[in-house]
Design an enzyme around this catalytic site. Structure first.
Site, short mmCIF file in Angstrom:
data_model
loop_
_atom_site.label_atom_id
_atom_site.label_comp_id
_atom_site.label_asym_id
_atom_site.label_seq_id
_atom_site.Cartn_x
_atom_site.Cartn_y
_atom_site.Cartn_z
N LYS A 177 30.81 -5.49 -21.50
CA LYS A 177 30.99 -6.32 -20.05
C LYS A 177 29.36 -6.89 -20.34
O LYS A 177 28.45 -6.59 -20.02
CB LYS A 177 30.68 -5.32 -18.92
CG LYS A 177 31.34 -5.85 -17.74
CD LYS A 177 30.76 -6.90 -16.86
CE LYS A 177 29.24 -6.63 -16.65
NZ LYS A 177 28.65 -7.95 -16.61
N GLU A 253 17.91 -0.22 -23.09
CA GLU A 253 16.70 -1.15 -23.39
C GLU A 253 16.57 -2.00 -21.95
O GLU A 253 17.42 -2.71 -21.53
CB GLU A 253 17.11 -2.17 -24.28
CG GLU A 253 17.65 -1.46 -25.58
CD GLU A 253 16.59 -0.84 -26.31
OE1 GLU A 253 17.03 -0.08 -27.24
OE2 GLU A 253 15.49 -1.23 -26.13
N CYS A 287 12.65 -10.00 -23.52
CA CYS A 287 12.16 -8.80 -22.73
C CYS A 287 10.83 -8.27 -23.49
O CYS A 287 9.82 -7.75 -23.19
CB CYS A 287 13.26 -7.73 -23.27
SG CYS A 287 13.47 -7.27 -24.80
N GLU A 379 7.51 -7.56 -13.63
CA GLU A 379 8.04 -8.45 -14.55
C GLU A 379 8.46 -9.91 -14.06
O GLU A 379 9.11 -9.62 -12.92
CB GLU A 379 9.39 -7.73 -15.25
CG GLU A 379 10.12 -8.68 -16.15
CD GLU A 379 11.23 -7.80 -16.82
OE1 GLU A 379 12.01 -7.45 -16.08
OE2 GLU A 379 11.22 -7.42 -17.95
O1 TXE Z 1 19.64 -7.88 -15.94
P1 TXE Z 1 20.68 -7.13 -14.90
P2 TXE Z 1 19.63 -9.27 -16.21
C1 TXE Z 1 15.63 -6.91 -19.06
C2 TXE Z 1 14.98 -8.09 -18.81
C3 TXE Z 1 15.20 -8.56 -17.39
C4 TXE Z 1 16.65 -8.36 -17.40
C5 TXE Z 1 17.34 -9.58 -17.43
O2 TXE Z 1 13.43 -7.73 -18.82
O3 TXE Z 1 14.72 -7.75 -16.38
O4 TXE Z 1 16.94 -7.38 -18.31
O5 TXE Z 1 18.93 -9.37 -17.56
C6 TXE Z 1 25.14 -5.62 -15.40
N1 TXE Z 1 26.34 -1.09 -13.09
N2 TXE Z 1 15.82 -7.11 -20.59
O6 TXE Z 1 18.87 -9.83 -15.25
O7 TXE Z 1 20.79 -7.53 -13.69
C7 TXE Z 1 25.17 -7.16 -15.25
O8 TXE Z 1 26.44 -7.59 -14.98
C8 TXE Z 1 26.64 -2.02 -14.08
C9 TXE Z 1 15.34 -5.97 -21.53
O9 TXE Z 1 21.03 -9.62 -16.48
O10 TXE Z 1 20.26 -5.38 -15.29
C10 TXE Z 1 24.86 -7.57 -16.62
O11 TXE Z 1 25.86 -7.57 -17.41
N3 TXE Z 1 26.15 -2.98 -14.69
C11 TXE Z 1 16.09 -5.87 -22.78
C12 TXE Z 1 23.78 -6.36 -17.19
O12 TXE Z 1 24.09 -5.24 -16.17
C13 TXE Z 1 25.61 -3.52 -13.81
C14 TXE Z 1 16.40 -7.24 -23.39
C15 TXE Z 1 22.39 -6.89 -16.99
O13 TXE Z 1 22.14 -7.21 -15.82
C16 TXE Z 1 25.21 -3.22 -12.53
C17 TXE Z 1 16.72 -8.20 -22.51
C18 TXE Z 1 25.53 -2.17 -12.30
N4 TXE Z 1 25.09 -1.54 -10.91
C19 TXE Z 1 16.73 -8.22 -21.07
N5 TXE Z 1 24.23 -4.14 -12.16
C20 TXE Z 1 15.04 -4.89 -23.71
N6 TXE Z 1 14.18 -4.20 -23.38
O14 TXE Z 1 15.47 -5.18 -25.07
C21 TXE Z 1 24.16 -5.16 -13.03
N7 TXE Z 1 24.99 -4.90 -14.23
#
Ligand code: TXE
Length: 475
Positions: A177, A253, A287, A379
């Site tokens: 997803k 991650e 990230c 962040e």
């Molecule tokens: O995250 P979100 P984002 C982190 C980076 C930043 C974030 C950016 O630090 O904070 O990721 O990505 C799904 N149940 N990293 O804003 O909102 C959502 O649909 C299930 C760290 O997109 O968490 C999307 O597909 N799924 C990393 C995915 O989660 C859910 C590297 C991410 O969304 C959900 C890259 C739920 N309740 C970014 N809510 C590293 N450390 O390597 C959301 N989603």
């Protein structure tokens, strides 16, 4: 967006679901739509993945799976420009970045696990039992089963394939997803999977948002055996709660607030160049990006002036991925510029063309904020870096480690003994010395504290995605 956004379930494409707009971050204009997968579509995908586990896929040998991963990599390479165009269309990132990092790394993700798998031999031991009789012990590596892969919008194809490749390498089946903001390259990957004759149901793709939608329904689904996720730490908490009900293993991650340490004995030009890259690559939406730099006092002014000058000269950078994320970053900037010093940027660039409708933020260098300020603690995930001075090595480590996050760090020093003292003392998963984001895909990748759970990369991924079983035969 070239091809339409479609789910890929049990080997078939379908675009069912309430559509929501897909927006071009460069101009802010709607350029397509994404179907919200219904519970039924999510359920169908999980059942197709379960069915495939019992099908011919279960009999595939590691060598056959290794060859399949190479075929998928070949398929991405054949459609390389399409993948670059789709990644840039969804993320707004510069073409140069997508074509040198995102898409090549997706190919490398498949090839590195294909090669690792080919070289992985099962181990067995001949042991002597207490009564002097012998026993043969051997380990069987089984797949976890149906794995849910949930990926974010910043490195869409890179981070999706970083999990899909080892999951398939170890014989699992996958329901992926991708972020609702960046579905394009995931759709192309599904097409490549079909072209590579991946058995139906082995790889499935559903689109939609997270909470109360496809993401959440997938993580809560009783048919999902494990979850690999990259995204916000707060989202990790929500997903872990869903997994807890089934004690499903998770690999996370998550977020970061990565520190850079610049010592007076560093090659300053190298430290400035390296920090410009580590702070402003993909406009800070990686990230691993540096969001706070601690500079030893004797070189603070020189480093700050050089970094600010470099930030002002940056061009060819991309926008924030969405209006909401742009607003989050600008919210941080509004408070930080009111409470501290702005050495570069701090606002929105003006282009005088259609880009003025996009989600742009200037590369920004801040200073003079207290350590407990939100811009130094939380962040931001944008083109923003804060500078602060330090005097001693111990103080630098205390400043760097005083964070709820612990993903990555950079250390800039000309003293090799100091490098080997300081790097291991940082509470992070990855520390780079005199460089940034130099990656060997076999190394352990992941964060400590609020930055994640588990490690991915090389054998770490193959171990997470498989269940080792011991069989002991009395001789
Ligand atoms: O995250 P979100 P984002 C982190 C980076 C930043 C974030 C950016 O630090 O904070 O990721 O990505 C799904 N149940 N990293 O804003 O909102 C959502 O649909 C299930 C760290 O997109 O968490 C999307 O597909 N799924 C990393 C995915 O989660 C859910 C590297 C991410 O969304 C959900 C890259 C739920 N309740 C970014 N809510 C590293 N450390 O390597 C959301 N989603």
């Amino acid at each position: 967006m070239a091809s339409p956004v479609r789910h890929y379930v049990g080997g078939g494409f379908d675009a069912s679901g309430v559509p929501f707009p897909l927006v071009d971050p460069v101009t802010g204009s709607a350029v397509g739509e994404v179907p919200q997968a219904s519970r039924e579509v999510v359920d169908r995908a999980v059942r197709a993945a379960r069915e495939a586990l019992r099908g011919p896929w279960a009999a595939w040998s590691p060598a056959e799976r290794s060859r399949l991963l190479h075929r998928i990599a070949d398929g991405i390479e054949r459609r390389f420009e399409e993948f670059v165009t789709a990644e840039c269309a969804d993320t707004g990132k510069p073409r140069e970045l997508a074509s040198t990092v995102d898409i090549p790394r997706a190919v490398a993700n498949f090839r590195s696990y294909a090669d690792l798998l080919a070289g992985r031999s099962e181990r067995s031991w001949h042991t002597t039992t207490p009564d002097g009789r012998g026993a043969l012990n051997y380990t069987v590596h089984k797949p976890l089963g149906v794995v849910a892969v949930i990926s974010p919008w910043n490195l869409p194809l890179l981070l999706l394939t970083w999990k899909v490749a080892p999951a398939l390498a170890t014989g699992n089946t996958v329901v992926a997803k991708p972020s609702e903001l960046t579905p394009g390259t995931a759709c192309l990957l599904a097409e490549v999977m079909a072209e590579a004759q991946v058995p139906a149901g082995v790889f499935n793709l559903v689109h939609g948002t997270g909470a109360d939608a496809a993401g959440q329904w997938l993580t809560e689904h009783p048919g999902v055996d494990a979850i690999a996720f990259t995204g916000e730490s707060s989202t990790g908490t929500a997903i872990m709660r869903a997994a807890a009900a089934r004690l499903a293993p998770v690999s996370f991650e998550l977020g970061g607030k990565n520190a850079g340490l610049v010592f007076a004995d560093a090659d300053l030009e190298q430290a400035v160049e390296g920090t410009l890259r580590s702070a402003f690559t993909h406009s800070g939406q990686v990230c691993l990006c540096t969001e706070r730099v601690y500079v030893q006092r004797p070189v603070f002014d020189e480093f700050a002036a050089a970094l600010a000058a470099g930030a002002k000269e940056l061009s060819g950078y991309g926008p924030m991925v969405s209006a909401a994320h742009r607003d989050k970053v600008l919210g941080h900037l509004a408070r930080a510029t009111a409470d501290g010093d702005v050495l570069a940027g701090g606002g929105v660039p003006h282009f005088g063309d259609e880009r003025d409708g996009g989600f742009w933020v200037e590369p920004t260098v801040l200073a003079g904020l207290p350590e407990d300020h939100p811009a130094v603690r939380d962040e931001i995930f944008g083109p923003v870096v804060h500078l602060a001075p330090f005097d001693t090595e111990e103080e630098a480590l205390t400043l760097a480690n005083a964070s709820p996050y612990g993903l990555a760090a950079t250390v800039w020093t000309g003293d090799v003994s100091r490098a080997h003292r300081v790097a291991p003392a940082l509470d992070v998963g990855i520390a780079w010395v005199n460089t940034w984001n130099l990656r060997d895909l076999r190394t352990p990748f992941g964060g400590v504290k609020a930055s994640g759970i588990g490690r991915e990369g090389g054998d770490h991924s193959l171990d997470f995605f498989s269940e080792p079983m011991n069989v002991c035969v009395k001789l």
